[in-house]
Design a protein around this motif. Sequence first.
Motif, PDB file in Angstrom:
ATOM      1  N   GLU A 289       0.878  -1.035   0.167  1.00 51.70           N
ATOM      2  CA  GLU A 289       0.003  -0.043  -0.067  1.00 51.70           C
ATOM      3  C   GLU A 289       0.827   1.295   0.023  1.00 51.70           C
TER       4      GLU A 289
ATOM      5  N   GLU B 292      -1.600 -11.609 -14.156  1.00 49.91           N
ATOM      6  CA  GLU B 292      -2.339 -10.304 -13.912  1.00 49.91           C
ATOM      7  C   GLU B 292      -1.487  -9.753 -12.766  1.00 49.91           C
TER       8      GLU B 292
ATOM      9  N   GLU C 198      -5.568  -0.618   1.571  1.00 50.27           N
ATOM     10  CA  GLU C 198      -6.003  -0.423   0.119  1.00 50.27           C
ATOM     11  C   GLU C 198      -5.324  -2.106  -0.518  1.00 50.27           C
TER      12      GLU C 198
ATOM     13  N   HIS D  41      -5.468  -4.818  -3.998  1.00 49.09           N
ATOM     14  CA  HIS D  41      -5.610  -5.186  -5.405  1.00 49.09           C
ATOM     15  C   HIS D  41      -5.915  -6.508  -5.474  1.00 49.09           C
ATOM     16  N   THR D  42      -7.673  -6.650  -5.924  1.00 48.16           N
ATOM     17  CA  THR D  42      -7.805  -7.949  -6.154  1.00 48.16           C
ATOM     18  C   THR D  42      -7.965  -8.095  -7.650  1.00 48.16           C
ATOM     19  N   PRO D  43      -7.870  -9.541  -7.801  1.00 50.15           N
ATOM     20  CA  PRO D  43      -7.742  -9.983  -9.421  1.00 50.15           C
ATOM     21  C   PRO D  43      -9.221  -9.714 -10.224  1.00 50.15           C
TER      22      PRO D  43
END
Lengths: 443, 443
Positions: free
Chosen positions: A147, A231, B164, B166-168
Amino acid sequence: MEFMTGVKPEEALEIRDLLAEDMAGKTVKVNGTVHAVNDMGAVAFVILRKREGLLQCVYQEKDTDFDLKLLKEGAALKLEGTLEKDERAPHGIEIRIQHVEILSQPSEAMPLPISKWKMNTSLDAKLNYRSISLRNIRERAKFKIQEGIVRGFRDFLYSQEFTEIHTPKVGAKSAEGGANLFRLEYFHHPAVLQQSPQLYKQMMVGVFERVFETGPVFRAEKHNTKRHLNEYTSLDFEMGYIHGFEDIMAMETGFLQYMLELLKREYADALKILNVTLPDASKIPAVRFDEAKRLVSEKYDRKIRNPFDLEPEEEALIGRYFQEEYNADFVFVTHYPSKKRPFYAMDDPEDNRYTLSFDLLYHGLEITTGGQRIHDYQMLRDKIAAKGMTEEGLEQYLSTFKHGMPPHGGLGIGLERLTMKLIGEDNIRETTLFPRDLSRLEP
Amino acid sequence: MEFMTGVKPEEALEIRDLLAEDMAGKTVKVNGTVHAVNDMGAVAFVILRKREGLLQCVYQEKDTDFDLKLLKEGAALKLEGTLEKDERAPHGIEIRIQHVEILSQPSEAMPLPISKWKMNTSLDAKLNYRSISLRNIRERAKFKIQEGIVRGFRDFLYSQEFTEIHTPKVGAKSAEGGANLFRLEYFHHPAVLQQSPQLYKQMMVGVFERVFETGPVFRAEKHNTKRHLNEYTSLDFEMGYIHGFEDIMAMETGFLQYMLELLKREYADALKILNVTLPDASKIPAVRFDEAKRLVSEKYDRKIRNPFDLEPEEEALIGRYFQEEYNADFVFVTHYPSKKRPFYAMDDPEDNRYTLSFDLLYHGLEITTGGQRIHDYQMLRDKIAAKGMTEEGLEQYLSTFKHGMPPHGGLGIGLERLTMKLIGEDNIRETTLFPRDLSRLEP
């Protein structure tokens, strides 16, 4: 009529509230999840996991009105007790429990030893139970640092007058084409997932002059290595009115310096948990691609097999060379061969076998690719033709240049790789919440 | 060896530099793109477009060494001249041109009248020439405001100790399933694009307690309306240890207040360009779904056709009602019917035909859906069964609950919709850089 007026003060306190000067001896309410229970017989230590860290609570039967057995690992609690200072406890405080309210109970025992400092669990097991393994304090600290990296990227670029953009991830065509595209059907039209926001961010340089984006990119590469994901989160920026690609490297250096300071200032807890020594970005050497190859070939007695390619082993040796010779954590390798760069890369006018571009290596691993782009319409068309490509699908991109574009360049940074190197992990899946690779599409 | 040490001072000045007190009469260098040339005969005004706004430059043949004809609309320049104060000019300053260096020339005349204050160009034409139309000052200002919204969202949530994530976006299964999924092949496995980070952010509540994400979501809905996109940016958060879904509404109200202040403070130029009157979020009424339906039915003499559904016209009337009766720009509509909410929504224990959830309407349009989620493992399984769904593909999600989860809830805000309402546009494509809809996959 009821009205919402904003966030209200919360009765249950957070660790930062508990650490205030005059709290000792006071009765407080806190909530949290049971992370571990250490039953010592006469007394038990109930460790609560809270968003800021661990909180030690002390259970003594005589002080309370409930059975310790109710406090299972994973239970969500609200409890009331007296705050005492104790140097041996995390943060130097503990709560002597008086009352407990159980908000929810787990149905089964934890499948992984998440309350241990180091879990000693295989990566596969950690990924299979991702929402559980991340409850471990060290595992979750990695993502606090992640983060900080993204936050530093954005805040630094805002301060440099960049505009944040959101470009589409589904499109008719992608930046670099080729085989490594995920394809899908979009309302009966063929579509792809974007490999990079490259073409969009360039198009937006003509609008905002300086732009950035932090978002997912998709690569259908059949690599199965420790440093590739299919990804990942890309930190991209693009800026106009540059004098040369050195301006891009200078901006990245500025970002690294800013971000490292932010980590020191705001993420000290996570750095300490992971025992991270931050790298030095005050002064980053820049070396030409061909020169770098020559240097490592000489020093490490290694033949140059292909002068226009850099093997992973060579990257690692370049990292080693600059660590040994200059005590440098980072090194910019410049002037990559044209053959290895996409059509939009600006060739070096002095030798068009090379480009005005760079990679940033961090301890011998590429974490950034960047450079100056072609801004002249005719030069761009010529380059597309020279690469044997067609202009089909690039009409909108090309029209941007037809109607005027300043000299510009930019870069893309792989967030998970940068996190991995920063905390000293050696597999990128360790620093990805839910990795996507050749064999992993879940959870 | 050359070293990069960070961002260096730039010779060419930006508008903020030019506005410093003692600049009048000084020779300065600036760069920018020719936005318009107004040739008055004896003198010509060359308007430069810079990232912060427009800069008026004055051309007089006697003072310079080049031909005015070289300054085509869209040309990128670096110029040198004397700064003079002039109240009639933008920002109250102008540059008397002495020398010009042309960095790049356009190949063709501009296809749209981008230098006009209002272009009066059809939406279709604007989208077809997206990288050109956005060069218009009013068009680009919309996206500065959009930046302020996202920035406010993140900064407010950081201050509230959210992490925060970050997801796929590619996965084996998505949150709500159903027909509106884009499907693709992922290395010979069927995969989908995520409609929402819902399941992931809930899974992460057990780890970080409070999480947020700002990223793309994908909906293969065959709507072709002014308020739907097939790919949009979702502002999502999820938080644990809530007392009820009111905590989520309070947090959103806090965000709106913070974000509106940020816009006033840091985005005043863009607000002025678009002549935006910011809404009032100091006090947002909350009304039950059934009560809201009754109120508008009575006031506007409209039959309630289906007590468990809200038609777009009814939403608009609810907005109108609260504007008329309470002078309110926003209204929370609470307790949506269970039938209209996904499986993870918590039913109201007092009447399980309704849920502990809400929508936020902004001038009669839904911009947020949120609510409390089920946190109990068995209750979740029962709800999945009651909805006629299978647990297949949800194993990892369910295991999160099996091992304990606090009471929690969250919301998702559509960024482009919120931007649209904030600046008073009536088509969501106006506030999307590169919209994706039924017929638009390019640019």
